[in-house]
Write an enzyme that holds these catalytic residues in place. Structure first.
Site: not given
Ligand code: SAM
Length: 285
Positions: A35, A66, A90, A109, A142, A159, A161-162
């Site tokens: 990303q 959090h 994070d 992660e 994940g 937790d 991403t979208d």
């Molecule tokens: N608080 C944020 C929100 O509400 O959008 C999310 C925070 S955190 C940074 C989101 C994390 O999800 C990122 O570090 C991203 O790399 C991770 N992520 C995305 N897709 C993933 C997957 N398939 N498996 C594990 N982690 C993933």
């Protein structure tokens, strides 16, 4: 870069709405293997992390997200020993989970760069959590982890991403089905589930997909100013409906027993967070 604009969109459709941050300094910007990552400094929100142009967390208001993502399921469960965090690069959720007397907190992660850069440039988010002997950080997808692990957990916190890019698979029915298999009896799954005012379909989709796996599915709410659009919906899924309707009086002794201070979460906020205004409740269909 003088300004960072977060343009809200639902797939290709822009809502014609954006928020703009004044940028004091770009601390880091690069494409990771997964990303586009930027960390920038702002006059009001402190340092801000964005992935693929979407605000992930800011130093000023990260606690509102959090604390609610961690303390609602952990205090509702009552005696969580093994917790799984999917995403959360994070470290903010890991920090809050480890304030509880848990045995282990496994964090899965996909993007190591997010962890490394947040530890370096936004260290207050994890606040040493990655060095806690109870923390186990795995760098993998994940979706793959829950499909392959034989471990079980009392609480699973997604937790992510979208549902665009690497996070999309974490909103799938297959992922939820495997999370269900990985939960102990009485276990709780909670998820980052978007801002209903702009992403109402995410609530509806998650409700349908979670309901095919769990007996009791709903959402609870928090408000994070940098997640523009008002309420942020957090998905809630268990097989025991009683876990969702615990009162402030049920939760208070556990919170007092834990003995740590918070800035958003309280037992009263916990109970109230599950009260969905009709414009959000109508999305549960
Ligand atoms: N608080 C944020 C929100 O509400 O959008 C999310 C925070 S955190 C940074 C989101 C994390 O999800 C990122 O570090 C991203 O790399 C991770 N992520 C995305 N897709 C993933 C997957 N398939 N498996 C594990 N982690 C993933």
């Amino acid at each position: 870069m003088k300004y960072f604009n977060e343009v809200l969109h639902d797939g290709a459709v822009s809502h014609g709405y954006a928020q703009r941050f004044e940028v004091s300094r770009v601390v880091y910007r690069n494409k990771t293997d997964f990303q586009d990552l930027i960390i920038f400094e702002t006059p009001h929100f402190g340092r801000v992390l964005a992935l693929d142009g979407i605000i992930q967390t800011t130093e000023r208001d990260e606690f509102a997200y959090h604390e609610m993502l961690a303390h609602v399921p952990l205090f509702a469960h009552g005696e969580p020993a093994r917790v799984l965090i999917i995403g959360g690069g994070d470290g903010g959720v890991l920090r809050e989970v480890l304030r509880h007397d848990v045995e282990t907190a496994t964090m899965v992660e996909i993007d190591r760069t997010v962890v490394d850069l947040c530890r370096e440039y936004m260290p207050g988010l994890s606040d040493g959590a990655f060095d806690d002997p109870r923390a186990d950080l795995l760098i993998t997808d994940g979706l793959k982890f829950v499909a392959e692990t034989q471990q079980t957990f009392d609480v699973i916190i997604v937790d992510s991403t979208d549902p665009v890019g690497p996070g999309e698979v974490l909103f799938s029915e297959a992922f939820y089905a495997d999370c269900k298999k990985r939960l102990t009896p009485g276990g709780i799954l909670v998820t980052q589930n978007g801002v209903p005012s702009f992403q109402g379909d995410e609530v509806t989709n998650s409700y349908r997909r979670l309901s095919s796996q769990f007996a009791d599915v709903s959402f609870y709410l928090t408000v994070v100013p940098s997640y523009v659009g008002g309420f942020m919906a957090l998905g809630w899924a268990t097989d025991d409906a009683a876990l969702r309707v615990q009162t402030q009086a049920d939760i208070a002794p556990r919170f007092e027993g834990a003995g740590f201070a918070t800035r958003y979460y309280t037992p009263a906020v916990h109970a109230a967070a599950f009260a969905l205004p009709p414009f959000i409740a109508e999305l549960l269909k």
